[in-house]
Design a protein around this motif. Structure first.
Motif, short mmCIF file in Angstrom:
data_model
loop_
_atom_site.label_atom_id
_atom_site.label_comp_id
_atom_site.label_asym_id
_atom_site.label_seq_id
_atom_site.Cartn_x
_atom_site.Cartn_y
_atom_site.Cartn_z
N ARG A 1 -20.81 10.23 -41.76
CA ARG A 1 -21.56 10.12 -40.52
C ARG A 1 -22.56 11.28 -40.40
NH1 ARG A 1 -22.24 11.69 -35.39
NH2 ARG A 1 -22.29 10.16 -33.71
N ARG B 1 -26.70 11.20 -40.33
CA ARG B 1 -27.45 11.69 -39.17
C ARG B 1 -28.32 12.89 -39.49
NH1 ARG B 1 -25.80 8.90 -33.91
NH2 ARG B 1 -24.56 7.26 -34.86
N GLY C 1 -14.49 9.76 -33.76
CA GLY C 1 -15.83 9.52 -33.21
C GLY C 1 -15.92 9.98 -31.76
N ARG C 2 -14.83 9.76 -31.01
CA ARG C 2 -14.83 10.14 -29.60
C ARG C 2 -14.66 11.65 -29.41
NH1 ARG C 2 -13.26 9.89 -24.35
NH2 ARG C 2 -11.10 10.41 -23.95
N GLU D 1 -18.57 10.16 -28.92
CA GLU D 1 -18.92 8.75 -28.71
C GLU D 1 -18.14 8.19 -27.54
OE1 GLU D 1 -19.82 7.85 -33.44
OE2 GLU D 1 -18.26 6.74 -32.42
N THR D 2 -18.76 7.24 -26.84
CA THR D 2 -18.09 6.60 -25.71
C THR D 2 -17.39 5.34 -26.20
OG1 THR D 2 -19.94 7.36 -24.38
CG2 THR D 2 -18.42 5.78 -23.36
N ASP E 1 -22.58 4.14 -33.73
CA ASP E 1 -21.32 4.86 -33.53
C ASP E 1 -20.34 4.55 -34.65
OD1 ASP E 1 -22.14 5.93 -31.17
OD2 ASP E 1 -20.88 4.67 -29.87
N SER F 1 -17.18 4.83 -34.32
CA SER F 1 -16.04 4.13 -33.70
C SER F 1 -16.30 2.64 -33.58
CB SER F 1 -15.74 4.72 -32.32
OG SER F 1 -16.88 4.63 -31.50
N SER G 1 -24.51 0.18 -29.04
CA SER G 1 -24.07 0.47 -30.39
C SER G 1 -24.18 1.94 -30.75
CB SER G 1 -24.84 -0.37 -31.40
OG SER G 1 -26.21 -0.07 -31.33
N ASN G 2 -24.96 2.69 -29.97
CA ASN G 2 -25.03 4.12 -30.24
C ASN G 2 -24.96 4.88 -28.93
OD1 ASN G 2 -25.51 6.45 -32.00
ND2 ASN G 2 -27.40 6.62 -30.82
N THR G 3 -23.89 5.68 -28.78
CA THR G 3 -23.68 6.35 -27.49
C THR G 3 -23.87 7.86 -27.58
OG1 THR G 3 -21.31 6.50 -27.91
CG2 THR G 3 -22.05 4.59 -26.69
N THR G 4 -24.33 8.34 -28.74
CA THR G 4 -24.54 9.79 -28.86
C THR G 4 -26.02 10.10 -29.08
OG1 THR G 4 -24.13 9.76 -31.23
CG2 THR G 4 -22.24 10.17 -29.81
#
Lengths: 117, 140
Positions: free
Chosen positions: A32, A36, A86-87, A92-93, B74, B76, B124-127
């Motif tokens: 990830r 990014r 991820g959270r 991440e939500t 994400d 997740s 789909s992307n929260t960050t």
């Protein structure tokens, strides 16, 4: 069919299985970050691939102590640990829908893994 | 320049990833069917097959596709969705290899598919760390 593994889970097998799950979770975190931060792509992806190989070694050890049908369904837990990572690590939500989806997928993967081996 | 956050899942990349996954599995099955012998002989009988070497190339493509996906979506969401390769591989095994699967396996494949549908693309992307490298660190 070779009669590998014990019906009862050995503690050492469980420890290695947990290590497998943790290694894959960290490996995915590195992918990830590589995805990014493209300028440092290899700095993340090369360690991730190394971890992948280490995880493969751990997994082969797990299979030495456990049956495939016993170990593979448990590996589906990785879906939960990666989502949690991820959270907790990346902020991440995860809404309720996403959690329900993850749980259904874990159940499905476990069911397939239990019966295909 | 402000990069806009992609709202939708990159379906084409996911489709590519699943296709690569299933292709690798089919090739692995084919090469192991052709391999014969014991010990070193068995290892050599794997390694002399050109198909075997295509697996490495395909794995690299997979790695590249996967990191592009994770750059946009994400983890997740993306990681659990890769389990869709199970039902995809089950279909391929049935159609291409003519294998027969038990109802429990099909039920598992259905659960995975339903789970993926429930997760849906959503947000789909929260960050905010997306395209971190694309945006220069100096203030504009």
């Amino acid at each position: 069919m070779p009669d590998r593994g014990d019906e009862r889970m050995r503690p050492i097998a469980v420890i290695f299985l947990i290590a497998c799950i943790l290694v894959e979770t960290i490996e995915q975190a590195l992918y990830r970050m590589g995805g990014r931060h493209r300028s440092r792509y290899l700095a993340f992806v090369v360690p991730a691939v190394s971890l992948h190989l280490a995880g493969l070694g751990l997994w082969l050890l797990v299979l030495h102590w456990m049956t495939l049908g016993g170990a593979l369904p448990l590996l589906a837990v990785t879906n939960i640990t990666v989502a949690l990572m991820g959270r907790l690590v990346f902020g991440e939500t995860i809404n309720r829908r996403r959690w329900i989806g993850v749980m259904l997928i874990v159940a499905g993967v476990s069911l397939v893994a239990m019966h295909e081996s | 320049m402000n990069q806009t956050k992609p709202k939708h899942l990159p379906y084409h990349l996911f489709a590519l990833l699943l296709a690569l996954d299933v292709t690798v599995l089919l090739i692995e099955k084919t090469t192991s069917n052709r391999a014969a012998g014991e010990g070193w002989q068995l290892a050599v009988s794997y390694l002399v097959q050109p198909l075997m070497w295509s697996i490495f190339a395909l794995k690299l493509c997979q790695l590249w596709t996967w990191t592009i996906i994770l750059g946009r979506v994400d983890i997740s969401l993306a990681f659990p969705l890769t389990s869709l390769s199970y039902p995809a591989a089950m279909l391929a095994a049935t159609v291409v290899l003519g294998e027969r699967l038990s109802w429990e396996v099909w039920l598992g494949g259905m659960l995975i598919t339903i789970g993926a549908a429930v997760m849906g693309p959503g947000e789909s992307n929260t960050t905010r760390d997306i395209h971190a490298a694309a945006q220069p660190e100096v203030p504009s």
